[in-house]
Design an enzyme around this catalytic site. Structure first.
Site, PDB file in Angstrom:
ATOM      1  N   ASP A 101       0.828  -1.200   0.000  1.00 51.92           N
ATOM      2  CA  ASP A 101       0.000   0.000   0.000  1.00 51.92           C
ATOM      3  C   ASP A 101       0.877   1.272   0.000  1.00 51.92           C
ATOM      4  O   ASP A 101       2.113   1.195  -0.042  1.00 51.92           O
ATOM      5  CB  ASP A 101      -0.912  -0.067   1.239  1.00 51.92           C
ATOM      6  CG  ASP A 101      -2.247   0.616   1.041  1.00 51.92           C
ATOM      7  OD1 ASP A 101      -2.403   1.391   0.094  1.00 51.92           O
ATOM      8  OD2 ASP A 101      -3.140   0.379   1.887  1.00 51.92           O
ATOM      9  N   ASP A 117     -10.330   3.670  -2.769  1.00 53.64           N
ATOM     10  CA  ASP A 117     -11.055   2.484  -2.309  1.00 53.64           C
ATOM     11  C   ASP A 117     -12.493   2.426  -2.809  1.00 53.64           C
ATOM     12  O   ASP A 117     -13.172   3.453  -2.954  1.00 53.64           O
ATOM     13  CB  ASP A 117     -11.068   2.443  -0.778  1.00 53.64           C
ATOM     14  CG  ASP A 117      -9.676   2.196  -0.228  1.00 53.64           C
ATOM     15  OD1 ASP A 117      -8.738   1.993  -1.023  1.00 53.64           O
ATOM     16  OD2 ASP A 117      -9.528   2.209   1.012  1.00 53.64           O
TER      17      ASP A 117
HETATM   18  C1  GLA Z   1      -5.900   1.485   1.763  1.00 55.88           C
HETATM   19  C2  GLA Z   1      -6.130   0.460   0.664  1.00 55.88           C
HETATM   20  C3  GLA Z   1      -7.231  -0.498   1.090  1.00 55.88           C
HETATM   21  C4  GLA Z   1      -6.854  -1.188   2.383  1.00 55.88           C
HETATM   22  C5  GLA Z   1      -6.547  -0.145   3.469  1.00 55.88           C
HETATM   23  C6  GLA Z   1      -5.952  -0.783   4.717  1.00 55.88           C
HETATM   24  O1  GLA Z   1      -6.981   2.313   1.918  1.00 55.88           O
HETATM   25  O2  GLA Z   1      -6.449   1.081  -0.548  1.00 55.88           O
HETATM   26  O3  GLA Z   1      -7.496  -1.452   0.086  1.00 55.88           O
HETATM   27  O4  GLA Z   1      -5.742  -1.996   2.159  1.00 55.88           O
HETATM   28  O5  GLA Z   1      -5.624   0.826   3.007  1.00 55.88           O
HETATM   29  O6  GLA Z   1      -5.645   0.158   5.685  1.00 55.88           O
END
Ligand code: GLA
Length: 411
Positions: A158, A213
């Site tokens: 990430d 997301d």
């Molecule tokens: C980000 C990613 C998500 C998830 C969260 C975890 O937002 O895009 O898919 O992995 O972090 O904290």
């Protein structure tokens, strides 16, 4: 002058010395061939956030096998953020949370492997993960060795807390670290499409997120406090429909973990799943299998749609036309065949009346063409699992709001 010569001579000797003594093979680039079709599996984040533990993972693995999800092709279990203790151990190694995983991560991974499944973990290129656990920055090679020793098969990486580093460098470093550690681990890049990974990440990762997301709604924008948003699935589709030429076998545009079985109704879930299949996106379910309805399971395991997603050409479909809320999406698949999805994006029922003979479908990115004046295709409705005539006759049907009809066109 004399000094320069001496310096040159000295540095030459030094170089020679290094090259003779250096047995470290430079092994840049990702492990090739780990995701020749879009990877499929389950990821903990969408439903569980950081509330994950050993019991949940074991139950998830068991249900994946007993429910037919594994038989349908789902084979990864990926633990997202929240699997670690808040600090590294005294040697700087990552520490799986001993309370959430009382029998140890090795034990859990062995359990998952014993079911014939693969196992993935999550970390972040920054100093901390998005949820505040230890990040990998400065520990790339050490963490890669840790993952290889644990025998994981997939790493989602990430992009939180990354001030002062560049995505291309950071993802290259981790990719090289994984390669050097020696265990084939699929590398899932997750920097939300902020740095256009589709332009540079083909040699670096096997899949890359292309947006922020997902949110369990059809077309909404969910604004979080602090100026960031999560996106309804059609928002993501719309946002990234034009980067299809960058996606393909072993280098996928990742439209995010699915929200099928979460907060949408079955019609929207069906459309969401259909679009992920049309777009050749990785298929990671993100629901609680222990509470899954039979309708959700039927959507996730629709073999015909999965075959569209897993088609070996690996072509991301595209929007062919849109009129008055009714869209036509198409995807070339193997053997000269096509898949066509009629999507009703509007809030009212719509009638589709598609006269094939008046259409000429051209895929300018990948060089395919469907000419219905010269070629007749047989039609099959993939959700009804039923033959639906041929392209000699116009196709007409009523489509409910937010619903789809998906036809496979075969020679
Ligand atoms: C980000 C990613 C998500 C998830 C969260 C975890 O937002 O895009 O898919 O992995 O972090 O904290």
């Amino acid at each position: 002058m004399k000094k320069t010569l001496l310096t040159l001579l000295f540095s030459g000797i030094t170089c020679l010395g290094f090259s003779q003594g250096n047995t470290h093979k430079q092994t840049g680039g990702k492990f090739e061939g780990l995701a020749m079709t879009p990877p499929m599996g389950w990821n903990s984040w969408n439903t569980f956030g950081t509330s994950i533990d050993e019991k949940l993972v074991k139950e998830t693995a068991d249900i994946m096998v007993s429910s037919g999800l594994v038989a349908a092709g789902y084979n990864y279990i990926v633990l997202d953020d929240g699997w670690m203790a808040m600090e590294r151990d005294e040697n700087g190694n990552l520490l799986p949370d001993p309370i959430k995983f009382p029998s140890g991560m090795e034990h859990l991974i062995e359990y998952v492997h014993s079911k014939g499944l693969k196992f993935g973990l999550y970390n972040c290129a920054g100093t901390k993960t998005c949820a505040g656990y230890p990040g990998t920055r400065g520990y790339e090679y050490q963490d890669a060795r840790f993952y290889a020793k644990l025998k994981i098969d997939f790493l989602k990486y990430d992009w939180c807390n990354t001030e002062g580093i560049t995505a291309k460098e950071a993802y290259n470093t981790m990719s090289n670290a994984l390669k050097t550690a020696g265990r084939p681990i699929a590398f899932s890049i997750c920097e939300w499409g902020d740095n256009q990974p589709w332009e540079w990440a083909k040699p670096v990762g096997n899949l890359w997120r292309i947006s922020g997301d997902i949110y369990p709604c059809f077309d909404c924008e969910y604004k979080h406090p602090g100026n960031w948003s999560s996106w309804g699935f059609m928002k993501i589709v719309e946002m990234r429909k034009d980067i299809r030429k960058y996606s393909g076998p072993d280098h996928w545009n990742d439209f995010d973990m699915m929200e099928v079985g979460n907060e949408m109704n079955d019609t929207e879930d069906k459309t969401h799943f259909t679009m992920w299949c049309m777009l050749a996106s990785p298929l990671f379910s993100g629901n609680d299998y222990r509470k899954m309805s039979k309708e959700t399971l039927a959507i996730l395991t629709n073999k015909e749609l999965i075959a569209v997603n897993q088609d070996k050409l690996g072509i991301q479909g595209f929007k062919y036309s849109a009129e008055d809320g009714l869209e036509v999406w198409v995807k070339p698949i193997s053997n000269g065949n096509w898949v066509v999805t009629f999507l009703n994006r509007s809030e009212v029922s719509k009638k589709v009346n598609f006269d094939w003979k008046k259409q000429l479908i051209k895929d300018i990115d990948f060089g395919y063409e469907a000419n219905f004046s010269t070629t007749t295709y047989k039609l099959k409705d993939l959700w009804k699992n039923k033959e639906a005539g041929t392209t000699k006759k116009a196709f007409s049907a009523q489509i409910a709001p937010h619903d789809v009809i998906t036809l496979q066109l075969s020679l």
